[in-house]
Enzyme design. Structure first.
Site, PDB file in Angstrom:
ATOM      1  N   CYS A 281       1.020  -1.294  -0.459  1.00  0.00           N
ATOM      2  CA  CYS A 281      -0.121   0.043  -0.126  1.00  0.00           C
ATOM      3  C   CYS A 281       0.758   1.585  -0.511  1.00  0.00           C
ATOM      4  O   CYS A 281       0.599   2.438   0.079  1.00  0.00           O
ATOM      5  CB  CYS A 281      -0.570  -0.036   0.887  1.00  0.00           C
ATOM      6  SG  CYS A 281      -0.156   0.331   2.802  1.00  0.00           S
ATOM      7  N   GLU A 385      -6.471   1.541  -8.050  1.00  0.00           N
ATOM      8  CA  GLU A 385      -5.678   0.960  -7.880  1.00  0.00           C
ATOM      9  C   GLU A 385      -5.079   0.417  -8.445  1.00  0.00           C
ATOM     10  O   GLU A 385      -5.654  -0.674  -8.812  1.00  0.00           O
ATOM     11  CB  GLU A 385      -5.577   1.200  -6.649  1.00  0.00           C
ATOM     12  CG  GLU A 385      -3.973   0.569  -5.715  1.00  0.00           C
ATOM     13  CD  GLU A 385      -4.452  -0.727  -4.104  1.00  0.00           C
ATOM     14  OE1 GLU A 385      -5.669  -0.675  -3.961  1.00  0.00           O
ATOM     15  OE2 GLU A 385      -3.765   0.304  -3.482  1.00  0.00           O
TER      16      GLU A 385
HETATM   17  P1  NAD Z   1      -9.626  -7.445   0.769  1.00  0.00           P
HETATM   18  O1  NAD Z   1     -10.280  -5.819   0.399  1.00  0.00           O
HETATM   19  O2  NAD Z   1      -9.994  -7.842  -0.875  1.00  0.00           O
HETATM   20  O3  NAD Z   1      -9.194  -7.973   1.373  1.00  0.00           O
HETATM   21  C1  NAD Z   1      -9.206  -7.420   3.221  1.00  0.00           C
HETATM   22  C2  NAD Z   1      -9.898  -8.078   4.242  1.00  0.00           C
HETATM   23  O4  NAD Z   1     -11.122  -7.990   3.410  1.00  0.00           O
HETATM   24  C3  NAD Z   1     -10.029  -9.701   4.086  1.00  0.00           C
HETATM   25  O5  NAD Z   1     -10.104 -10.210   5.614  1.00  0.00           O
HETATM   26  C4  NAD Z   1     -10.680 -10.015   3.257  1.00  0.00           C
HETATM   27  O6  NAD Z   1     -11.129 -11.578   3.434  1.00  0.00           O
HETATM   28  C5  NAD Z   1     -11.628  -9.018   3.544  1.00  0.00           C
HETATM   29  N1  NAD Z   1     -13.247  -9.152   2.748  1.00  0.00           N
HETATM   30  C6  NAD Z   1     -12.732  -8.743   1.385  1.00  0.00           C
HETATM   31  N2  NAD Z   1     -14.404  -8.761   0.499  1.00  0.00           N
HETATM   32  C7  NAD Z   1     -15.110  -8.547   1.242  1.00  0.00           C
HETATM   33  C8  NAD Z   1     -16.810  -8.623   1.267  1.00  0.00           C
HETATM   34  N3  NAD Z   1     -16.925  -8.730   0.285  1.00  0.00           N
HETATM   35  N4  NAD Z   1     -17.051  -8.245   2.562  1.00  0.00           N
HETATM   36  C9  NAD Z   1     -16.319  -8.675   3.599  1.00  0.00           C
HETATM   37  N5  NAD Z   1     -15.038  -8.672   3.714  1.00  0.00           N
HETATM   38  C10 NAD Z   1     -14.670  -8.657   2.940  1.00  0.00           C
HETATM   39  O7  NAD Z   1      -8.026  -6.683   0.386  1.00  0.00           O
HETATM   40  P2  NAD Z   1      -6.480  -7.206  -0.190  1.00  0.00           P
HETATM   41  O8  NAD Z   1      -6.533  -7.992  -1.783  1.00  0.00           O
HETATM   42  O9  NAD Z   1      -6.952  -8.909   0.499  1.00  0.00           O
HETATM   43  O10 NAD Z   1      -5.321  -6.862   0.197  1.00  0.00           O
HETATM   44  C11 NAD Z   1      -4.699  -5.080  -0.480  1.00  0.00           C
HETATM   45  C12 NAD Z   1      -5.375  -3.750  -0.193  1.00  0.00           C
HETATM   46  O11 NAD Z   1      -5.395  -3.269   1.596  1.00  0.00           O
HETATM   47  C13 NAD Z   1      -4.525  -3.058  -1.276  1.00  0.00           C
HETATM   48  O12 NAD Z   1      -6.565  -2.367  -1.721  1.00  0.00           O
HETATM   49  C14 NAD Z   1      -4.080  -2.041  -0.872  1.00  0.00           C
HETATM   50  O13 NAD Z   1      -4.054  -0.628  -0.937  1.00  0.00           O
HETATM   51  C15 NAD Z   1      -5.202  -2.603   1.039  1.00  0.00           C
HETATM   52  N6  NAD Z   1      -3.874  -1.760   2.224  1.00  0.00           N
HETATM   53  C16 NAD Z   1      -4.172  -0.862   2.484  1.00  0.00           C
HETATM   54  C17 NAD Z   1      -3.316  -0.254   3.795  1.00  0.00           C
HETATM   55  C18 NAD Z   1      -2.852   0.655   4.133  1.00  0.00           C
HETATM   56  O14 NAD Z   1      -2.696   0.760   5.448  1.00  0.00           O
HETATM   57  N7  NAD Z   1      -3.428   1.385   3.603  1.00  0.00           N
HETATM   58  C19 NAD Z   1      -2.066  -1.903   4.298  1.00  0.00           C
HETATM   59  C20 NAD Z   1      -2.033  -2.503   3.316  1.00  0.00           C
HETATM   60  C21 NAD Z   1      -3.163  -3.006   2.642  1.00  0.00           C
END
Ligand code: NAD
Length: 501
Positions: A281, A385
């Protein structure tokens, strides 16, 4: 093929929902395991365990809680390489980077050992005659963390160490793509002396997340992931009366001024854009050279470096960049590159053409680094993104034009400026509408004793991760007004107390 279940009340608990998700090895493209996806009832069982463990843990002296954290720090150092190896096998990031993932989380555990000092309240003596006033920081109760795939060690440690040090009991819902490291943490917490029920892991998907965000026994939700889910988790949790911090996606710009050292800039961009295959991120995904001369020179210097990136499987010690996390994510990133081409971007290096043919790894989720020039603000491939190994170059004529790009972008996680001019750097730091800013630093990720958090659509809620804000998030303030001795009598007073007495 292995199975990953849940960890509730101090022991491994088999999933009973009958639903499982696949765990892949991104380096080989093979499925290596499956993870149980919890039902509402299973999450409720974890919440009940955490609720039962709360009174005793909250009443445990803060020094004893700190000692558990101290033990954990030692154990994490001992186990760091084992954790990193498992992490690499499920995430695909190269081993040295996986060690960094564990280390950055471990540093929050180190910070949390200072909880006796961090959690100290405030005391005002004799605020009125014979009256003292003090405030204390109290734990919230059962709190939860929901974490993304891209930092499977660091982010669970950010949340769990701060929450538990503050006296809460904790439920972690890790990413279903790489859940194994968090289950290893459960054993390590236990070895460190944490009582059963204080740290719990429920694996799952939307059903588990929805249960955590709506159950009245959960008092706070800390989330990190993509922006649409961050928004959803924030809206759902706060609508159910919980405190919530929800960190989302990013598009991080590096502004390169004409006086910058371009050798430094090239090194910085190659590491920050392509490290961890761009799945960070805080990755730099947009470079903004100011002036045509800098832009042309920068592209000329970057092109051979991007073409020469050493791409390999996660345990290849020569590899600088591993595969992407899943076939779906690879397809999504490739889709963005197709879109960028259709939108008229100039393709300098095309990562879609890369093939990794090492025996046994032909089916892994690899792609090469991409470099795109002449990107324009209205392009969708710029607005959204991509989260892959792609650097987009946006040419700016002036400093004002350059600073407007991150400032006007929907996301506001991180940004950096490369310049030798102090005035320019200072102006950039002060004016740019982004939460974490670097000056001649490629990835300005705050250390454990500062706080981590972006602005705009990169974070919802007011309180950042870790640092002293972590203590604020996981505690509530109780303020006491106290009069001694009890013998004083002033009769009934019907006006609001003021400072005149
Ligand atoms: P994601 O949003 O797909 O998943 C994150 C969490 O949400 C997981 O535990 C997943 O199981 C859950 N989730 C997924 N879909 C869901 C739904 N429909 N309903 C409820 N829960 C759900 O993210 P990812 O692909 O695992 O991670 C990458 C993303 O995280 C990127 O966008 C990245 O920029 C972001 N990120 C942000 C930071 C920050 O501090 N700003 C840090 C690391 C990653």
């Amino acid at each position: 093929m292995y199975n990953r279940h849940h960890y509730i009340g101090g022991k491994s608990v088999e999933g009973t929902s009958g639903r499982f998700g696949p765990i892949f090895n991104p380096s080989t493209g093979e499925q290596q395991g499956k993870v149980a996806l919890a039902s509402k009832e299973e999450v409720e069982a974890a919440i009940a365990n955490a609720e039962a463990a709360f009174p005793e843990w909250a009443a445990t002296s803060v020094v004893k809680r700190a000692r558990v954290l101290q033990n954990l720090v030692h154990i994490l150092y001992r186990e760091k390489d084992k954790l990193a190896e498992v992490l690499s096998s499920e995430h695909g990031k190269v081993f040295s980077d996986a060690q960094g993932d564990v280390q950055r989380g471990l540093e929050v555990a180190e910070f949390a050992t200072g909880i006796p000092h961090l959690i100290k309240g405030e005391y005002s003596d004799n605020v009125s005659t014979g009256i003292d006033m003090y405030s204390m920081r109290k734990p919230l109760g059962v709190v939860a963390g929901i974490t993304p795939f891209n930092f499977p060690a660091m982010i669970p440690l950010w949340m769990s160490c701060m929450a538990i040090a503050c006296g809460n009991t904790f439920i972690l819902k890790p990413s279903e793509k790489d859940p194994s490291v968090t289950l290893m943490f459960a054993d390590l917490w236990k070895e460190a002396g944490l009582p059963d029920g204080v740290f719990n892991v429920v694996n799952g998907d939307k059903e588990a997340v929805d249960t955590v965000c709506t159950d009245p026994r959960v008092k706070a939700v800390s989330f990190v992931g993509s922006t649409p889910i961050a928004q959803y988790v924030y809206a759902t949790s706060t609508a159910h009366g919980k405190r919530c911090q929800a960190m989302g996606g990013a598009k991080n710009h590096m502004v390169v001024m004409p006086d910058a050292d371009l050798d430094q800039v090239t090194d910085a961009l190659v590491g920050a854009a392509y490290g961890s295959a761009g799945e960070r991120c805080m990755a730099i995904s947009v470079a903004v050279p100011v002036g045509k001369a800098v832009a042309d020179k920068m592209v000329e210097m970057l092109k051979p470096r991007v073409e020469a990136l050493r791409i390999g499987h996660a345990m290849d010690p020569q590899a600088e960049m591993g595969p992407l996390v899943t076939a779906d994510h690879l397809a999504k990133v490739r889709g963005y590159l197709d879109l960028a081409e259709q939108e008229g971007t100039s393709i300098v290096v095309d990562g879609r053409k890369f093939e990794y043919n090492m025996q046994g790894f032909e089916k892994g989720y690899y792609m090469g680094g991409s470099l795109f020039d002449n990107v324009k603000p209205e392009m969708r491939s710029y607005k959204e993104e991509i989260f892959g190994p792609t650097l987009q170059i946006m040419r700016a004529e002036s400093f004002d034009e350059a600073i407007a790009l991150p400032t006007n972008h929907e996301f506001g996680n991180g940004t950096t400026i490369y310049t030798r001019d102090g005035d320019t750097a200072r102006e950039y730091v002060n004016r740019v509408e982004v939460g974490m800013v670097g000056v001649n630093v490629p990835i300005p990720v705050p250390l454990a004793f500062h706080t981590f958090g972006g602005w705009k659509s990169s974070a919802f809620g007011d309180i950042n991760q870790h640092g002293t804000e972590g203590v604020r998030f996981f505690t509530k303030t109780k303020t006491v007004t106290s009069r001694w001795p009890t013998g004083i009598r002033s009769g009934a007073e019907f006006v609001i107390p003021t400072l005149n007495s």
